[in-house]
Design a protein around this motif. Structure first.
Motif, PDB file in Angstrom:
ATOM      1  N   SER A   5       1.646  -7.636  -0.350  1.00 14.99           N
ATOM      2  CA  SER A   5       1.140  -6.296  -0.668  1.00 14.99           C
ATOM      3  C   SER A   5       0.996  -5.468   0.609  1.00 14.99           C
ATOM      4  N   LEU A   6       1.171  -4.165   0.434  1.00  8.72           N
ATOM      5  CA  LEU A   6       1.003  -3.209   1.528  1.00  8.72           C
ATOM      6  C   LEU A   6      -0.092  -2.222   1.158  1.00  8.72           C
ATOM      7  N   ASP A   7      -0.838  -1.794   2.156  1.00 14.26           N
ATOM      8  CA  ASP A   7      -1.891  -0.798   1.938  1.00 14.26           C
ATOM      9  C   ASP A   7      -1.402   0.616   2.210  1.00 14.26           C
ATOM     10  N   GLY A   8      -0.219   0.733   2.828  1.00 14.50           N
ATOM     11  CA  GLY A   8       0.333   2.051   3.080  1.00 14.50           C
ATOM     12  C   GLY A   8       1.739   1.972   3.632  1.00 14.50           C
ATOM     13  N   ILE A   9       2.507   3.038   3.377  1.00 15.96           N
ATOM     14  CA  ILE A   9       3.876   3.150   3.868  1.00 15.96           C
ATOM     15  C   ILE A   9       4.046   4.525   4.488  1.00 15.96           C
ATOM     16  N   ALA A  10       4.665   4.556   5.669  1.00 18.91           N
ATOM     17  CA  ALA A  10       5.010   5.827   6.307  1.00 18.91           C
ATOM     18  C   ALA A  10       6.521   5.834   6.515  1.00 18.91           C
ATOM     19  N   TYR A  11       7.180   6.893   6.067  1.00 19.71           N
ATOM     20  CA  TYR A  11       8.631   7.010   6.168  1.00 19.71           C
ATOM     21  C   TYR A  11       8.952   8.003   7.272  1.00 19.71           C
ATOM     22  N   CYS A  12       9.359   7.500   8.445  1.00 18.52           N
ATOM     23  CA  CYS A  12       9.559   8.341   9.629  1.00 18.52           C
ATOM     24  C   CYS A  12      10.908   8.116  10.307  1.00 18.52           C
ATOM     25  N   PRO A  13      11.997   7.877   9.563  1.00 20.11           N
ATOM     26  CA  PRO A  13      13.239   7.575  10.266  1.00 20.11           C
ATOM     27  C   PRO A  13      13.869   8.736  11.006  1.00 20.11           C
ATOM     28  N   GLY A  14      13.490   9.958  10.734  1.00 20.00           N
ATOM     29  CA  GLY A  14      14.003  11.091  11.490  1.00 20.00           C
ATOM     30  C   GLY A  14      15.486  11.319  11.329  1.00 20.00           C
ATOM     31  N   THR A  15      16.010  11.114  10.146  1.00 18.50           N
ATOM     32  CA  THR A  15      17.439  11.249   9.928  1.00 18.50           C
ATOM     33  C   THR A  15      17.834  12.560   9.251  1.00 18.50           C
TER      34      THR A  15
END
Length: 94
Positions: free
Chosen positions: A64-74
Motif C-alpha cells: 500500500s501507498l499513502d501518496g503518489i506524486a507524478y513529476c516526470p516533467g515530460t
C-alpha cells in the motif's frame, strides 16, 4: 512512517519532494527514466520507470501507498496556440 511513490524523482520538483519526505522520515520510492540516481539514506529507494512503456513493473512497491506524486516533467510546455495536434496527443497518451 508512510510510504510514498514519487515518479520523476531525479530532478526538479520530484527531487525536492523526495528530500522533504525523506527529512520527515517517510519511506520514499522514487523513479527515474534518464538519469540514474542512488539513495542518500535508508528510507529512499530509486527504480527505473518509463511511464510510456506498455508494461510497467511495480514489483518494487509495497502493498500500500499513502501518496503518489507524478513529476516526470515530460509535457511539452509552450503557448497553447503553438501546440501541434501530435504534441497534444502524445502528452494526453502519457
Amino acid at each position: 512512517m508512510k510510504n510514498y511513490l514519487v515518479a520523476g524523482a531525479s530532478s526538479g520538483i520530484g527531487k525536492e519532494l523526495v528530500a522533504i519526505l525523506q527529512k520527515d522520515k517517510h519511506k520514499v520510492f522514487g523513479t527515474y527514466r534518464n538519469t540514474e540516481i542512488h539513495p542518500e539514506g535508508d528510507n529512499v529507494e530509486y527504480h527505473y520507470l518509463d511511464v510510456t512503456e506498455d508494461y510497467i513493473n511495480t514489483d518494487f512497491l509495497p502493498d500500500s501507498l499513502d501518496g503518489i506524486a507524478y513529476c516526470p516533467g515530460t509535457i511539452k510546455l509552450k503557448p497553447f496556440l503553438r501546440v501541434k495536434p501530435a504534441d497534444f496527443t502524445e502528452d494526453f497518451n502519457l
